[in-house]
Write an enzyme that holds these catalytic residues in place. Structure first.
Site, short mmCIF file in Angstrom:
data_model
loop_
_atom_site.label_atom_id
_atom_site.label_comp_id
_atom_site.label_asym_id
_atom_site.label_seq_id
_atom_site.Cartn_x
_atom_site.Cartn_y
_atom_site.Cartn_z
N GLN A 131 0.84 -1.20 0.00
CA GLN A 131 0.00 0.00 0.00
C GLN A 131 0.89 1.25 0.00
O GLN A 131 0.61 2.22 -0.71
CB GLN A 131 -0.92 -0.02 1.24
CG GLN A 131 -1.97 1.07 1.26
CD GLN A 131 -3.07 0.86 0.22
OE1 GLN A 131 -3.36 -0.26 -0.19
NE2 GLN A 131 -3.69 1.94 -0.22
N TRP A 159 -6.21 9.80 -3.99
CA TRP A 159 -6.39 8.66 -4.89
C TRP A 159 -6.07 7.33 -4.24
O TRP A 159 -6.67 6.31 -4.55
CB TRP A 159 -5.51 8.83 -6.14
CG TRP A 159 -6.00 9.90 -7.04
CD1 TRP A 159 -5.54 11.19 -7.12
CD2 TRP A 159 -7.07 9.80 -7.99
NE1 TRP A 159 -6.25 11.88 -8.05
CE2 TRP A 159 -7.20 11.05 -8.61
CE3 TRP A 159 -7.93 8.78 -8.37
CZ2 TRP A 159 -8.15 11.31 -9.59
CZ3 TRP A 159 -8.88 9.03 -9.36
CH2 TRP A 159 -8.97 10.28 -9.95
N VAL A 160 -5.09 7.33 -3.37
CA VAL A 160 -4.64 6.08 -2.77
C VAL A 160 -4.81 6.17 -1.26
O VAL A 160 -4.41 7.16 -0.65
CB VAL A 160 -3.14 5.82 -3.10
CG1 VAL A 160 -2.70 4.48 -2.57
CG2 VAL A 160 -2.89 5.92 -4.59
N ALA A 161 -5.41 5.14 -0.69
CA ALA A 161 -5.62 5.15 0.75
C ALA A 161 -4.28 5.15 1.48
O ALA A 161 -3.32 4.48 1.08
CB ALA A 161 -6.43 3.92 1.17
N SER A 166 -6.51 1.03 4.35
CA SER A 166 -7.16 0.33 3.25
C SER A 166 -7.68 -1.02 3.72
O SER A 166 -6.94 -1.79 4.35
CB SER A 166 -6.18 0.10 2.09
OG SER A 166 -6.73 -0.84 1.19
N HIS A 168 -8.06 -3.50 2.07
CA HIS A 168 -7.33 -4.59 1.41
C HIS A 168 -6.22 -5.14 2.31
O HIS A 168 -5.80 -6.27 2.15
CB HIS A 168 -6.77 -4.12 0.07
CG HIS A 168 -7.83 -3.99 -0.98
ND1 HIS A 168 -8.34 -5.09 -1.63
CD2 HIS A 168 -8.51 -2.93 -1.45
CE1 HIS A 168 -9.27 -4.69 -2.49
NE2 HIS A 168 -9.40 -3.38 -2.38
N ASP A 175 -11.75 -6.88 -4.65
CA ASP A 175 -12.26 -6.16 -5.81
C ASP A 175 -12.60 -7.23 -6.83
O ASP A 175 -11.73 -7.98 -7.26
CB ASP A 175 -11.20 -5.23 -6.39
CG ASP A 175 -10.92 -4.04 -5.48
OD1 ASP A 175 -11.79 -3.72 -4.63
OD2 ASP A 175 -9.85 -3.43 -5.62
N GLU A 218 -17.95 2.32 -5.29
CA GLU A 218 -17.10 1.30 -5.92
C GLU A 218 -17.91 0.02 -6.07
O GLU A 218 -17.99 -0.77 -5.13
CB GLU A 218 -15.85 1.02 -5.07
CG GLU A 218 -14.83 2.15 -5.08
CD GLU A 218 -13.48 1.75 -4.51
OE1 GLU A 218 -13.35 0.63 -3.98
OE2 GLU A 218 -12.55 2.55 -4.60
N HIS A 221 -15.95 -3.34 -5.08
CA HIS A 221 -15.28 -3.61 -3.80
C HIS A 221 -16.26 -4.24 -2.80
O HIS A 221 -17.18 -3.59 -2.32
CB HIS A 221 -14.71 -2.30 -3.24
CG HIS A 221 -13.95 -2.45 -1.96
ND1 HIS A 221 -12.58 -2.30 -1.86
CD2 HIS A 221 -14.35 -2.75 -0.70
CE1 HIS A 221 -12.19 -2.49 -0.61
NE2 HIS A 221 -13.26 -2.76 0.12
ZN LIG Z 1 -11.03 -2.37 -3.30
#
Ligand SMILES: [Zn+2]
Length: 246
Positions: A131, A159-161, A166, A168, A175, A218, A221
């Protein structure tokens, strides 16, 4: 009523008709533009959890691991504990997921395929350093475009956690997209929306809830929550709202 008046009335009516038609056209046009924009926006979304509010959320608390760990809340404000290390199972395409969600995920995919819909896990588990790398790459890309370090970081975080925020990194989020040779993404997303709760998964970032979740809609997700999935799905609430009420 004499003839002249009748003609006048007709004219008036036609005038109103034209006005109504223009108004309707205007409404249809604006709705079209709005949904067009929304679609454009969606198409631009990266597949790694764009955090709308990440830049604002500077105060983190460490997420509590509840007795039922499938209900852990992770978002821009609740960070995954440093020592969180799920046991993982590797999928055939190399993606990994928490071993405890694997059987339900497999069952869901089997049932989808039986109905002629072919999904793939585009992203499963991600380590914190993966990440971090994604965030660093994004910052570097913005700096290359001439932005200052500070500005590039702020933009990248939209844009990016931020690492640790996250889902994930939990191994409980996947996803899910279409296996493009056999299905379209929308087919997959529609099926998931209708059925994923039967397998313990919920749509984690629903449409119209980004002011709470901090993340744009999303449709791909999905987050494993286990036995409460049906209740959460049917409540129409996002995970944050549902946890708050229960
Ligand atoms: Zn995701």
């Amino acid at each position: 009523m004499n003839g002249t008046k009748q003609v006048k009335n007709k004219k008036k009516k036609r005038g109103r008709g034209i006005f109504a038609a223009l108004a309707a056209a205007l409404i249809i046009f604006s709705v079209g533009v709005a949904s067009g924009k929304a679609l454009e926006r969606l198409a631009e979304l990266p597949d790694y959890g764009s955090a709308v509010a990440a830049a604002d959320a500077v105060d983190f608390v460490e997420a509590e691991i509840p007795e039922n760990r499938f209900l852990i809340l992770v978002n821009g404000k609740n960070k995954i504990p440093e020592n969180y290390e799920p046991e993982l199972t590797e999928l055939s395409n190399g993606q990994r997921v928490d071993s405890d969600i694997y059987p339900d995920l497999q069952r869901m995919f089997d049932d989808m395929r039986a109905e002629g819909i072919y999904p793939v896990v585009g992203e499963g588990y991600r380590t914190r350093s993966e990440q971090q790398r994604m965030l660093d790459d994004k910052i570097r890309a913005f700096k290359k475009k001439g932005y200052s370090e500070k500005r590039a970081r702020a933009m990248a975080e939209e844009w990016v956690a931020v690492p640790g925020t996250s889902e994930h990194e939990l191994g409980l989020a996947v996803d899910i997209n279409a296996d493009k040779d056999n299905s379209a993404n929308d087919e997959v997303y529609d099926w998931l929306y209708e059925n994923a709760y039967r397998y313990g998964f919920i749509l984690r970032y629903p449409f119209g809830k980004s002011y709470i979740t901090g993340i744009d809609y999303e449709p791909w997700h999905y987050r494993y929550v286990g036995e409460y999935a049906e209740e959460i799905h049917k409540s129409g609430l996002c995970l944050e709202e549902w946890l708050e009420r229960n």
